[in-house]
Design an enzyme around this catalytic site. Structure first.
Site, PDB file in Angstrom:
ATOM      1  N   ASP A 187      20.654 -39.213  47.041  1.00 46.17           N
ATOM      2  CA  ASP A 187      20.159 -39.856  48.201  1.00 46.17           C
ATOM      3  C   ASP A 187      20.553 -39.697  49.573  1.00 46.17           C
ATOM      4  OD1 ASP A 187      19.579 -42.764  48.804  1.00 46.17           O
ATOM      5  OD2 ASP A 187      21.569 -42.935  49.566  1.00 46.17           O
ATOM      6  N   GLU A 223      16.283 -36.265  48.511  1.00 43.12           N
ATOM      7  CA  GLU A 223      15.703 -37.021  49.348  1.00 43.12           C
ATOM      8  C   GLU A 223      15.932 -36.453  50.742  1.00 43.12           C
ATOM      9  OE1 GLU A 223      15.266 -41.844  50.035  1.00 43.12           O
ATOM     10  OE2 GLU A 223      17.426 -41.164  50.083  1.00 43.12           O
TER      11      GLU A 223
END
Length: 710
Positions: free
Chosen positions: A349, A385
């Site tokens: 993330d 990401e």
């Protein structure tokens, strides 16, 4: 009451955390600026602190001690003494029980109270004040584990990247309403390993599941006060412990059993991990672990005022990856999940936040370098990401060899194209073919691109074609939260409708998106439920909705059953044909007399350079030569395939597309036409030079079956 333990022995500074050796437990905690560390032991329910003893030794800034006769199941926490000087970056407060950053199991649930904050919430001095209240009774506790588990002959499926199909899901939301799973198991790790779920994975054809965060996380104080929860879980506080909310028995072995069962079924498990920030938030957040252990080490602080935090994540703080002990923590956590828990990879993330140096995102930062050279982590699936919320944080295409990336540019242009926007076919061409403009320059392959239309964050596929605007009122923020620019189109009516024409168009658009996703080069990622028409009622930020807004509904309408069958057939098609699973980028030049790829205009002719720039262009075709793959299988045989024509028309009217005449009397058979969910077996065949009626807003795939050898 447990029998009091004798005093601690000196113990060892390594390994960090609580380690049972069969005779006792060694405790080791890093803190560079602490003045004293106390180990606190609790009763079996975690309600009463029964014993408190100072760790007797400090070696290289690691506080340690050994507790003879201690056993797995023991509940513990720490109290750490040192200066409380927020303006200097220090927030020690021994009145706060703290979680061990290396805890392998975390017991109980956090019950919010003002005692969890290191300062007096009502004070005018805010975080410069000091809170003497003890938080232990309402605090989570660490639990010593016995790591023994019978893995047997468990092996990772090790699916090659070019054969990987990722299925993103939420442990609870995916199984909570499944009618064939026993009620006591629904929403748990055990449910994901149940026969009905594995059967769904197999029928759909996915090879890997990507679990939304299962590291122990905290429900934000604000959300709890408003009757909500941090359902998605992007609020980690324990990087080694699987969250016990998804367990049936509160033990780590249930997670291991899930992994073992899925591996036996040929399914890989990828974890969505949140190392960029923690649940402790900004300077007004609670003191639960890292902040109280050594705030100045674990977090990025503002250089001109250490009271405040650098926030590249939008969550109040950013982990300080420039400190070697913080980097060690993350690497130890990753290796633990691979070596001890047998997971197959990670999706990071806001990965750009992990790669930042003093300010800029550094492509060769310590975090990326360390993983690249690690003999364990460099061999698992690594997905970035590739952005954060800081300046210069959008890094799509800039991660190094060995990494794949969520390709946000793929998502955006595919949405724009099927929405009907003109002038995007130039970029669409790159995205359909693996995004060579992003990944080829540094030696990466098409599978560096994780292609997706939707993700957990944003509209579901159904909502993407049903709403022009977000509808997040249930989140309690007056619809201010969530993305405003969704590149969505409601097909004429906002929200649900009974209008047959609009419903038909929406189903076609969903098939268009699915077909585009799985016929593109790269690694497709499908969000669980998109293949079954799941809706979140227009909520594009359902992070706090632990209810039927987020849970997958398994009771399918006729239309959604047809969509599921379409997705199953589509995935089966792409898995069968290596034309859609290339390991190398197209070259666009002749291979044995035929180009490996040819872009076509509706006249059936190869597109000229100027045609890519036309603002009005919404229709194009692509020819894929099965003889032009130019790759070899694991035994060294040349890979060949049938030839394919993919025709795309995002215009609202029918276009007669002339089939190319590469060969006289070449015959084409229709495999997919998104005007229908099923192609009848007696569908007409077409010959070179004939016209194909490509309906408005539709995609067709035609095959020329040719003799080829493997």
């Amino acid at each position: 009451m447990n029998k009091p333990f004798p005093r601690l022995w000196p113990g060892k500074p390594y390994p960090l955390g609580a380690t049972w050796d069969g005779s006792g437990v060694n405790f080791a905690l890093f803190s560079e600026h602490a003045e004293r560390v106390e180990l606190c032991l609790f009763d079996d329910k975690g309600q009463r602190e029964e014993q408190r003893v100072a760790l007797p030794e400090q070696t290289d800034q690691v506080w340690h001690g050994y507790l003879p006769e201690a056993r797995p199941g023991l509940l513990y926490g720490y109290r750490v003494y040192g200066p409380y000087k927020p303006e200097e970056g220090h927030r020690f407060n021994p009145n706060k029980l703290l979680l061990d950053p290396y805890a392998k199991d975390i017991h109980g649930m956090l019950r919010w109270s003002d005692a969890h904050f290191g300062y007096k919430i009502q004070s005018n001095r805010k975080d410069l004040s000091y809170n003497w209240s003890d938080n232990a009774r309402n605090m989570l506790k660490c639990r010593v584990i016995d790591p023994a588990f019978t893995w047997g002959n468990d092996r990772s499926p090790q699916t090659p990247w070019h054969e990987t199909i990722i299925y993103e899901l939420h442990v609870k939301g995916f199984t909570r309403l499944h009618p064939l799973i026993p009620p006591r198991l629904r929403g748990t790790y055990a449910a994901l390993a149940s026969e009905p779920v594995i059967e769904h994975f197999h029928r759909l054809g996915v090879t890997a599941i990507e679990l939304m965060p299962i590291h122990t996380f905290i429900n934000d104080h604000y959300l709890v006060e408003h009757g909500l929860s941090n359902y998605w879980g992007y609020n980690s506080i324990g990087f080694f412990a699987p969250d016990n909310r998804y367990g049936t028995n509160g033990r780590v072995n249930e997670f291991k059993t899930m992994i073992k069962t899925l591996h036996a079924a040929g399914i890989e498990v990828i974890l969505d991990v949140v190392y960029n920030h923690t649940a402790e938030g900004n300077e007004l957040g609670p003191t639960l672990s890292f902040r109280g252990i050594d705030n100045a080490v674990y977090y990025r602080l503002m250089p001109d005022n250490s009271r405040y935090y650098k926030d590249y994540t939008g969550c109040g703080n950013t982990m300080n990856m420039m400190h070697p002990r913080v980097l060690q923590l993350i690497m130890d956590s990753l290796r633990y999940w691979v070596l001890e828990m047998h997971v197959d990879g990670f999706r990071f993330d806001l990965a750009a936040a992990l790669a930042r140096g003093l300010h800029e995102v550094d492509r060769l930062g310590a975090f990326l370098d360390t993983i690249h050279q690690d003999p364990v982590l460099s061999q698992v699936k690594l997905i970035a990401e590739p952005w954060d919320l800081g300046e210069g944080g959008y890094q799509v295409g800039n991660f190094p060899v060995g990494w794949t990336e969520w390709n946000g540019k793929y998502r955006d242009v595919v949405r724009d194209y099927w929405k009907g926007e003109g002038g995007v076919i130039d970029e669409l061409g790159y995205r359909l073919t693996g995004s060579s403009d992003l990944y080829e320059h540094n030696g990466r392959r098409p599978y560096a691109s994780i292609n997706f239309i939707t993700a957990h964050d944003g509209f579901t596929l159904h909502d993407l074609v049903s709403y022009d605007h977000k509808h997040n009122e249930a989140n309690g923020e007056n619809n201010r939260d969530g993305e405003n620019h969704n590149r969505s189109w409601n097909c004429g009516v906002e929200g649900e409708t009974d209008d047959p024409a609009i419903c038909s168009l929406r189903m076609r658009q969903k098939r268009n998106f699915l077909a585009t996703l799985f016929l593109s080069q790269g690694v497709p990622m499908l969000v669980a439920g998109d293949e079954m028409g799941r809706s979140q009622q227009g909520n594009n930020n359902a992070y706090c909705q632990d209810n039927q807004i987020s849970w997958l509904n398994w009771e399918l309408s006729r239309e959604n059953r047809e969509l599921l069958h379409f997705a199953q057939a589509l995935i089966g098609l792409t898995k069968k044909h290596p034309c859609f699973r290339r390991r190398n980028f197209f070259q666009g030049h002749s291979i044995k007399g035929k180009k490996d790829i040819v872009w076509l205009n509706p006249d059936g002719k190869e597109m000229g350079e100027e045609q890519w720039k036309h603002d009005y262009a919404r229709c194009l075709g692509v020819f894929l030569a099965g003889s032009g793959i130019n790759e070899r299988d694991t035994q060294g045989h040349l890979i060949t395939d049938d030839d394919f024509l993919m025709l795309l028309n995002a215009y609202h009217e029918e276009i007669l597309f002339k089939l190319p005449d590469f060969a006289v009397d070449q015959e084409w058979r229709v495999l997919i036409d998104t005007m229908s969910s099923v192609i009848p077996p007696d569908a007409p065949h077409y010959r070179s030079g004939e016209g194909y009626s490509l309906q408005g807003r539709s995609l067709a795939l035609l095959i020329h079956e040719r003799k080829h050898t493997q």
